[in-house]
Write an enzyme that holds these catalytic residues in place. Structure first.
Site, PDB file in Angstrom:
ATOM      1  N   ASP A 166      26.494 -55.226 -42.296  1.00 32.71           N
ATOM      2  CA  ASP A 166      27.368 -54.164 -42.398  1.00 32.71           C
ATOM      3  C   ASP A 166      28.541 -54.740 -43.473  1.00 32.71           C
ATOM      4  O   ASP A 166      29.942 -54.609 -43.256  1.00 32.71           O
ATOM      5  CB  ASP A 166      27.950 -53.854 -41.101  1.00 32.71           C
ATOM      6  CG  ASP A 166      29.083 -52.658 -41.293  1.00 32.71           C
ATOM      7  OD1 ASP A 166      28.782 -51.669 -41.891  1.00 32.71           O
ATOM      8  OD2 ASP A 166      30.213 -52.622 -40.496  1.00 32.71           O
ATOM      9  N   GLU A 417      25.060 -62.212 -34.452  1.00 36.68           N
ATOM     10  CA  GLU A 417      24.301 -60.980 -33.891  1.00 36.68           C
ATOM     11  C   GLU A 417      22.757 -60.870 -34.229  1.00 36.68           C
ATOM     12  O   GLU A 417      22.634 -60.031 -34.494  1.00 36.68           O
ATOM     13  CB  GLU A 417      25.044 -59.584 -34.231  1.00 36.68           C
ATOM     14  CG  GLU A 417      26.441 -59.477 -33.785  1.00 36.68           C
ATOM     15  CD  GLU A 417      27.124 -58.266 -33.779  1.00 36.68           C
ATOM     16  OE1 GLU A 417      26.542 -57.280 -34.666  1.00 36.68           O
ATOM     17  OE2 GLU A 417      28.085 -57.767 -33.361  1.00 36.68           O
ATOM     18  N   TYR A 473      31.753 -53.536 -28.191  1.00 33.60           N
ATOM     19  CA  TYR A 473      32.578 -52.429 -28.766  1.00 33.60           C
ATOM     20  C   TYR A 473      32.437 -51.380 -27.554  1.00 33.60           C
ATOM     21  O   TYR A 473      32.101 -50.180 -27.951  1.00 33.60           O
ATOM     22  CB  TYR A 473      31.741 -52.087 -29.786  1.00 33.60           C
ATOM     23  CG  TYR A 473      32.066 -52.672 -31.225  1.00 33.60           C
ATOM     24  CD1 TYR A 473      33.362 -52.436 -31.960  1.00 33.60           C
ATOM     25  CD2 TYR A 473      31.082 -53.705 -31.462  1.00 33.60           C
ATOM     26  CE1 TYR A 473      33.543 -53.462 -33.067  1.00 33.60           C
ATOM     27  CE2 TYR A 473      31.480 -54.517 -32.554  1.00 33.60           C
ATOM     28  CZ  TYR A 473      32.554 -54.566 -33.479  1.00 33.60           C
ATOM     29  OH  TYR A 473      33.189 -55.379 -34.482  1.00 33.60           O
ATOM     30  N   GLU A 511      34.533 -60.042 -31.729  1.00 30.65           N
ATOM     31  CA  GLU A 511      34.674 -58.576 -32.420  1.00 30.65           C
ATOM     32  C   GLU A 511      34.857 -57.649 -31.412  1.00 30.65           C
ATOM     33  O   GLU A 511      34.288 -57.787 -30.165  1.00 30.65           O
ATOM     34  CB  GLU A 511      33.243 -58.141 -32.968  1.00 30.65           C
ATOM     35  CG  GLU A 511      33.003 -58.998 -34.360  1.00 30.65           C
ATOM     36  CD  GLU A 511      31.935 -58.325 -35.123  1.00 30.65           C
ATOM     37  OE1 GLU A 511      31.493 -57.362 -34.870  1.00 30.65           O
ATOM     38  OE2 GLU A 511      31.259 -59.210 -35.689  1.00 30.65           O
TER      39      GLU A 511
HETATM   40  C1  GCB Z   1      29.212 -55.928 -35.810  1.00 30.33           C
HETATM   41  C2  GCB Z   1      28.990 -56.937 -36.902  1.00 30.33           C
HETATM   42  C3  GCB Z   1      29.875 -56.531 -38.020  1.00 30.33           C
HETATM   43  C4  GCB Z   1      30.219 -54.887 -38.117  1.00 30.33           C
HETATM   44  C5  GCB Z   1      30.801 -54.316 -36.933  1.00 30.33           C
HETATM   45  C6  GCB Z   1      30.888 -52.898 -37.060  1.00 30.33           C
HETATM   46  O1  GCB Z   1      28.863 -56.031 -34.658  1.00 30.33           O
HETATM   47  O2  GCB Z   1      28.956 -58.174 -36.644  1.00 30.33           O
HETATM   48  O3  GCB Z   1      29.383 -57.149 -39.223  1.00 30.33           O
HETATM   49  O4  GCB Z   1      30.960 -54.622 -39.576  1.00 30.33           O
HETATM   50  O5  GCB Z   1      30.021 -54.693 -35.873  1.00 30.33           O
HETATM   51  O6  GCB Z   1      32.095 -52.427 -37.381  1.00 30.33           O
HETATM   52  O7  GCB Z   1      30.233 -52.201 -36.581  1.00 30.33           O
END
Ligand code: GCB
Length: 598
Positions: A166, A417, A473, A511
């Site tokens: 991403d 990941e 998330y 994250e």
């Molecule tokens: C993740 C990735 C990261 C993305 C992020 C997202 O898990 O490691 O590279 O930018 O999520 O914002 O979805």
């Protein structure tokens, strides 16, 4: 050991380092005809291209911005008569691979876009004359190289990068280039490690040279006074009343290494040195035997116009923002950054989790959604794996060789990941970790960042890690918006299951975050609004604070950044706490307040 030196270029009495940054000639090679047409002798048609810079965002047309394939650079440089000294070129990086030619002669090939390309050009250069360096670069992605992706062909035959990750596939000569001259007999590398002895410290060092003459090591304090000296390629510098390198309160000595022949100095290399120890004990991360809670960010090298290039102005602003917000750490997601980032972190006392570009090890970027809901996203069963593993191990070796002497680097992250739920994934990463362990003289903790599919009952890879890094998330990809109350329950459920494993290691969130438009306000909040980002963070913090094995929070992301176009992203990923031009969103004030006392 690498057969070239990745030491950062310095100017000393024995060495010179001249920057070749500036405008270079540049040409795309859509048909891949550069070699057959002898472009290594000089580009037939070209435009001017800044170095360092990513090429994409300096152009105004789609084809150039999204170019995928071979592209070439050329620069002339004058070399003074330097006798029989060794002459090298050092590119901070060329993304993702390159072949270097000097005066038409092929010098070296380097795979991997985020670590130095160093080549010995002694036999190819003319002294007291103008010389020409030509670089053939390529930015295609595959499942055998890091980072992972593929190349898509449009009906016209035009190639496009299809990243499994991403962030935009920025490419080019994105870091500084140096012309280096040094003695034939030279210092190619050195290691240090530290032992605290009450108020004193021992600096154990080992210096690698290609000759037979004696090595001499001197340690100087900030004022330039010699505080310790030692003779021999391997030895100990005993420092009385040592000033320690502390988190956000750094003290740097200067290490001076010399090769001597009697009174004559053959080679001399100088570098800052910070005395500190790193240890994991139970669920604590200890720096100088004191526990540290990590506060900060996953970042990117990313900015308007220059793309992924290193720029001192941007880096300075980033450090100022990180100091203002009371951070103490960041992860170089998802690749090793330019050397200068680490030099600044050494000075500012920031901790770094240094990450290899092992990202995209699922069959598509979107698979993280599938994986997050329990889907199995095969990766380590294909025939590209042996080649991928070879590249992975080589880049780990190059990264540790380059970064091992930075006090700021407290851990190496060997993946982001990947798929981790299969035996094949376990065997793959076991090989990577086994290769990495002996490389670090300071034996820093090794880790990697785990996606949601890496659940306590399913993940086969976490036992390899010295501490756990989770990317989660809950409240964004999982139970976002009106369901956020469920997100917290689901999050707690997962953490309870990790707690039940009683791993007795620190857990760090590497994250967590929400896409947030800096223009959108809404009461009550909705997803994408600034208010939602604030609430999301508060809910996550209440979960973090419930478990004492959680020892750090690095939000995703420090700033908004560019990605590939698509229906998931509005001109890039908007999970920044700062905008892309480094202004705070409202959550920056939430974090600043929390981190003031954390
Ligand atoms: C993740 C990735 C990261 C993305 C992020 C997202 O898990 O490691 O590279 O930018 O999520 O914002 O979805």
């Amino acid at each position: 050991m690498l057969d070239y030196s990745v030491l950062f270029p310095v100017n000393t009495t024995a060495r010179s380092a001249v920057s070749l940054d500036g405008m270079w000639k540049f040409s795309f090679d859509k048909e891949g005809k550069g070699c057959s047409e002898n472009w290594m002798n000089g580009l037939p048609a070209s435009v001017q291209m800044p170095v360092p810079a990513s090429f994409s965002d300096v152009f105004t047309d789609h084809e150039s911005r999204d170019y995928c394939g071979d592209f070439w650079y050329e620069k002339e440089f004058f070399l003074h008569d330097c006798g029989d000294r060794r002459v090298e070129l050092r590119f901070g990086s060329v993304t993702h691979r390159c072949t270097v030619f000097v005066n038409g002669k092929e010098i070296c090939f380097h795979e991997g876009g985020f670590l130095p390309v160093v080549c010995d050009i002694t036999d190819a250069v003319k002294k007291n004359a103008v010389n020409k360096v030509v670089v053939k670069a390529n930015n295609e992605l595959s499942e055998a190289t890091l980072p992972c992706g593929s190349v898509k062909e449009l009906m016209s035959g035009r190639k496009l990068a299809a990243p499994y990750f991403d962030f935009f596939n920025y490419s080019g000569i994105q870091r500084s280039v140096y012309l280096v001259t040094k003695p034939q007999e030279n210092i190619s590398d050195y290691d240090t490690c530290f032992e605290l002895k009450g108020a004193d410290a021992d600096v154990h060092y080992q210096v690698y040279t290609n000759g037979v003459h004696d090595v001499h090591a001197v340690l100087k304090d900030r004022e330039g006074n010699t505080v310790a000296e030692s003779a021999g390629a391997k030895g100990t510098l005993h420092v009385e009343n040592a000033h320690l390198w502390k988190v956000r309160n750094a003290y740097l000595y200067t290490l001076v290494l010399e090769i001597r022949d009697g009174e004559t100095v053959i080679d001399r290399y100088e570098s800052p040195l910070g005395i500190r120890t790193i240890r994991i004990e139970g669920t604590k991360i200890l720096v100088n035997d004191e526990p540290v809670y990590l506060k900060g960010f996953g970042k990117h090298e990313d900015f308007e116009v220059i793309g992924r290039a290193f720029n001192y102005g941007v880096a300075k602003r980033d450090y100022e923002c990180m100091k203002w917000i009371n951070a103490n750490c960041f992860r170089t997601s998802h690749y090793p950054y330019a050397d200068e980032w680490y030099q600044l972190a050494d000075e500012e006392g920031f901790l770094i989790i240094d990450e290899i570009p092992a990202v995209g090890m699922m069959r598509s970027t979107r698979n993280f959604v599938k994986a997050g809901t329990g889907g199995f996203t095969h990766f380590f069963e294909t025939d590209t794996v042996p080649e991928l593993l070879k590249n992975h191990k080589l880049q780990v070796e190059e990264m540790i060789a380059r970064d091992k002497n930075h006090p700021s680097v407290f851990s190496f992250s060997l993946f982001n990941e990947p798929e981790t739920t299969s035996k094949e994934a376990h065997d793959y990463f076991k090989a990577v970790f086994d290769a990495a362990r002996p490389l670090d003289p300071q034996k820093r903790p090794l880790t990697g960042a785990f996606e949601k599919n890496s659940q306590p009952e399913l993940c086969q890879v976490y036992p390899l890690c010295d501490f756990m890094c989770l990317n989660r998330y809950y409240g964004w990809y999982i139970s976002g918006g009106p369901e956020i109350e469920d997100a917290e329950l689901k999050f707690r459920d997962e953490m309870n299951r990790w707690a039940a494993k009683d791993l007795n290691v620190p857990f760090v969130f590497t994250e967590f975050g929400t896409d947030t438009m800096d223009t959108l306000h809404k009461l009550p909040s909705i997803m994408w609004s600034q208010e939602y980002q604030d609430e999301y963070y508060e809910r996550n913090f209440s979960v973090f604070d419930s478990y004492d094995f959680i020892q750090g929070e690095l939000t995703w992301n420090f700033a908004d950044f560019q990605t590939t176009e698509g229906i998931f992203r509005v001109n890039g990923n908007k999970k920044g706490v700062f905008t892309r031009n480094r202004q705070p969103k409202s959550s920056a004030f939430v974090l600043k307040k929390r981190w003031e006392n954390k």
